[in-house]
Scaffold this active site. Structure first.
Site, PDB file in Angstrom:
ATOM      1  N   LYS A 167       0.852  -1.180   0.000  1.00  0.00           N
ATOM      2  CA  LYS A 167       0.000   0.000   0.000  1.00  0.00           C
ATOM      3  C   LYS A 167       0.895   1.241   0.000  1.00  0.00           C
ATOM      4  O   LYS A 167       2.067   1.131   0.378  1.00  0.00           O
ATOM      5  CB  LYS A 167      -0.953  -0.003   1.195  1.00  0.00           C
ATOM      6  CG  LYS A 167      -0.365   0.519   2.514  1.00  0.00           C
ATOM      7  CD  LYS A 167      -1.454   0.695   3.551  1.00  0.00           C
ATOM      8  CE  LYS A 167      -0.939   1.368   4.796  1.00  0.00           C
ATOM      9  NZ  LYS A 167      -0.671   2.790   4.676  1.00  0.00           N
ATOM     10  N   LYS A 210      -2.473  -9.675  10.514  1.00  0.00           N
ATOM     11  CA  LYS A 210      -2.454  -9.671  11.979  1.00  0.00           C
ATOM     12  C   LYS A 210      -3.410 -10.736  12.515  1.00  0.00           C
ATOM     13  O   LYS A 210      -4.601 -10.729  12.198  1.00  0.00           O
ATOM     14  CB  LYS A 210      -2.859  -8.285  12.502  1.00  0.00           C
ATOM     15  CG  LYS A 210      -1.816  -7.190  12.276  1.00  0.00           C
ATOM     16  CD  LYS A 210      -2.318  -5.865  12.822  1.00  0.00           C
ATOM     17  CE  LYS A 210      -1.284  -4.766  12.683  1.00  0.00           C
ATOM     18  NZ  LYS A 210      -0.176  -4.896  13.632  1.00  0.00           N
ATOM     19  N   HIS A 244      -6.533   0.101   6.385  1.00  0.00           N
ATOM     20  CA  HIS A 244      -6.551  -0.755   7.571  1.00  0.00           C
ATOM     21  C   HIS A 244      -7.903  -0.787   8.277  1.00  0.00           C
ATOM     22  O   HIS A 244      -8.462  -1.853   8.558  1.00  0.00           O
ATOM     23  CB  HIS A 244      -5.509  -0.276   8.586  1.00  0.00           C
ATOM     24  CG  HIS A 244      -4.103  -0.251   8.070  1.00  0.00           C
ATOM     25  ND1 HIS A 244      -3.636  -1.134   7.121  1.00  0.00           N
ATOM     26  CD2 HIS A 244      -3.047   0.552   8.382  1.00  0.00           C
ATOM     27  CE1 HIS A 244      -2.367  -0.878   6.884  1.00  0.00           C
ATOM     28  NE2 HIS A 244      -1.988   0.126   7.632  1.00  0.00           N
ATOM     29  N   LYS A 258      -2.107  10.611  15.494  1.00  0.00           N
ATOM     30  CA  LYS A 258      -0.746  10.655  16.015  1.00  0.00           C
ATOM     31  C   LYS A 258      -0.722  11.474  17.299  1.00  0.00           C
ATOM     32  O   LYS A 258      -1.580  12.327  17.528  1.00  0.00           O
ATOM     33  CB  LYS A 258       0.191  11.299  14.995  1.00  0.00           C
ATOM     34  CG  LYS A 258       0.255  10.615  13.647  1.00  0.00           C
ATOM     35  CD  LYS A 258       1.095   9.352  13.703  1.00  0.00           C
ATOM     36  CE  LYS A 258       1.334   8.791  12.304  1.00  0.00           C
ATOM     37  NZ  LYS A 258       2.108   7.534  12.353  1.00  0.00           N
TER      38      LYS A 258
END
Length: 456
Positions: free
Chosen positions: A133, A167, A225, A311
């Protein structure tokens, strides 16, 4: 095409290979999962011996039979991707080794360049192409890139990486839903009031200012995601075990997700971001986003799926909270005051993995209830998890497509976020170490649930 006979790794000297791919290949080799030639391709002055030492450093300076086996499998073709001679030398190196998997750990601007070079040398025959990606910058660019790659590799031989699909805790969402009959009957709009997905990072953009400023949080993690996580949470059960059946169900539920309304979005930018090297003066790129998405189908109509990510938040976590509806009648003291702190199902995906049911129980010696968590730490019970890239690389070699993103899912994801890309308004400021702008609280009905930090 079945299992690959060799793995060609473009960008073997790059950052992704150093941090993720080489350690994963070492682990797979040491565990006996993979044993095949690995041909690195890069514009580099390194020779094979230097590449092996670089790989050793990437793997934690190990010295064991597993790494010795990996080193014996490593080969190197040095050259520029724009040079046809690079692909001619690669063709000589892989002669007799097919079928091939070409893994492109290179910038997206080079995807079509490498694909064209491979085709010009006949290396697209009986081969798969794996690309990282991001796949496009918006819907139009994704379509353009896909059309270009399809000139050289058909859809059955293309693999688009979203490492979240590798994952184990993410995949465990499907296991938890479809292998436990106590969950699936209530997993719908009749019992679930809202779903909250939080992906928090406690660090800033660091030295990635130029890259991040060109993308922002929506492009960096939401479009890929977190919409993949939403699909796992909201999809119906596949009609068979076939990989295509699972991917089809993901497409069906993403197809039902409405485009996100800008009125259902709060964007933020942490204080100090504009001073980061590589960030444009006056940038309106978001470093935080909170949004509501709606799945317009019979199972989920009217249930908000609330997503937030950013963030410089207080912690680094990935957690899902499903808030169940209150019981229609309250019989016990304390129950009416406990909501919405109870009737929650929490799926914790990282840094550790597990599930918690926030329930009400009778307080001993008192005629009232009290919220109690009932938790399972999967790592303690089941053992350590495989790294995502171990599973991605193993599937790239075997050909299993279920941990990759089919193109129609890419299109739906870009469609969903299209109205909130590159919004002109300035993101709201927030202090580092906080949960984003205060206005983001209104996105989740009743506010965001506190992130759990332990299973104890």
């Amino acid at each position: 095409m079945g299992d690959a006979g060799a793995l060609v790794l473009f960008g073997i000297t790059g950052d992704l290979a150093h941090k993720m791919l080489l350690p994963a290949l070492y682990r797979l080799t040491a565990d006996g999962v993979l044993d095949l030639p690995i041909i690195g391709v890069a514009k580099t002055d390194l020779d094979k011996d230097a590449l092996i030492e670089q790989a050793r450093t990437a793997c934690g300076n190990v010295s064991d039979p597993g790494f010795d086996k990996l080193a014996s499998n490593l080969r190197l073709v040095a050259g520029d991707y724009q040079d046809p001679g690079t692909f001619e030398r690669l063709r000589d190196e892989v002669s007799g080794l097919g079928p091939l998997v070409h893994y492109l750990a290179v910038p997206p601007s080079l995807f079509a360049v490498v694909a064209s070079g491979l085709a010009s040398a006949g290396l697209n025959q009986d081969a798969r192409l794996v690309v990282e990606k991001p796949f496009g910058h918006h819907l139009a660019s994704a379509r353009e890139l896909n059309a270009e790659l399809l000139k050289y590799f058909d859809e059955d031989h293309l693999r688009r990486v979203d490492h979240f699909l590798g994952k184990e805790p993410v995949e465990d969402l499907l296991v938890f839903r479809f292998s436990n009959t106590m969950i699936e009957p209530i997993w719908n709009r009749h019992f679930v009031r809202s779903v909250q997905i939080t992906m928090a990072e406690d660090f800033d953009v660091a030295d990635r200012g130029a890259f991040y400023d060109a993308n922002g949080t929506v492009r960096d993690v939401v479009q890929n995601h977190l919409l993949q996580v939403l699909a796992f949470l909201a999809m119906d059960a596949p009609p068979s075990k076939d990989a295509r059946a699972q991917i089809d169900e993901k497409w069906r539920v993403l197809r039902a997700v409405k485009q996100i309304d800008p009125d259902d979005v709060v964007r933020g930018q942490y204080e100090g971001y504009l001073d980061t090297h590589g960030v444009k003066p006056g940038s309106t790129t978001e470093t935080y986003v909170a949004l509501r998405a709606y799945v317009d189908n019979w199972r989920w109509a009217g249930v908000p799926f609330c997503i937030r990510s950013g963030k410089n938040l207080p912690t680094t976590d990935l957690e899902i909270v499903a808030e169940l509806r209150k019981p229609p009648v309250t019989y016990f003291k304390g129950a009416e005051k406990a909501s919405p702190a109870h009737n929650l199902i929490r799926f914790r995906l990282q840094p550790d993995a597990g599930v918690t049911f926030d329930l009400l129980a009778k307080e001993p010696g008192k005629d009232r209830t009290r919220p109690v968590p009932v938790s399972v730490d999967f790592t303690k019970v089941l053992g350590p998890l495989e790294a995502a890239y171990q599973r991605i690389l193993a599937d790239a070699v075997s050909g299993d497509p279920r941990r990759f993103v089919r193109y129609d899912l890419v299109e739906e994801s870009w469609r969903i976020v299209a109205p909130i890309l590159d919004l002109p308004d300035r993101p709201l400021p927030y202090a580092p170490g906080t949960w984003g702008p205060q206005a983001a609280e209104k996105i989740a009905p009743g506010g965001w649930h506190e992130i759990s930090t332990t299973f104890e």
